[in-house]
Design a protein around this motif. Structure first.
Motif: not given
Length: 165
Positions: A45-46, A116, A119
């Motif tokens: 996830y972000v 995402l 990240r």
């Protein structure tokens, strides 16, 4: 609507919870699955400060569950150190509650996948990231969890250690 943490001394602050979500790379999303059974699935996830974003396929159990009931929780474990001689663990974790949305085509979906990608591939140059996003975009489903409630808790031993510093 949401329960208060019973062991309030062990509660993490909102800023500590946010820091854990920023630092973490995976957690477990829990939805209402088939026939009323909980459905828990580990996901990367972000976190952008107000929502969590996930990616996945355009079909499957997760999307069926979201369409049936958008309420969800997401748990991130920051620390889980086993202390055998004390028969315990020194843990720190965050649970987020909110509602899931499937992001349709458009700027919101694109912004989510770009967050995402940045990240998880921070050293990749922008052009390479955009090329990969373009290649996968049509097969990609993006989802957002809007945060309604967030709570974090840590082992009492960690609370005591912080008090001694």
């Amino acid at each position: 609507m949401f329960r208060k943490l019973r062991r309030i001394r062990q509660a993490l602050s909102t800023s500590d919870c946010a820091a854990i979500l920023k630092k973490g790379t995976s957690g477990v999303l829990t939805l209402s699955g088939d026939d009323g059974y909980p459905y828990a699935v580990p996901l990367s996830y972000v976190y952008d400060g107000s929502a969590l974003y996930f990616h996945g396929a355009k079909a499957g159990h997760k999307l069926d569950a979201i369409r049936r009931d958008c309420r969800a929780s997401f748990c991130v474990i920051d620390q889980d150190q086993i202390i055998p001689e004390k028969y315990t663990t020194y843990f720190r974790s965050v649970i987020v509650f909110g509602r899931m949305r499937i992001l349709e085509e458009g700027t919101e979906k694109r912004a989510a996948i770009e967050k995402l990608a940045a990240r998880y591939s921070p050293d990749e140059d922008e052009a390479a990231r955009q090329s990969e996003i373009d290649r996968e975009y049509s097969r990609l489903c993006m989802m957002a969890l809007s945060i309604e409630h967030m709570t974090g808790k840590q082992a009492i031993e960690l609370v005591r250690d912080q008090g001694e510093k």
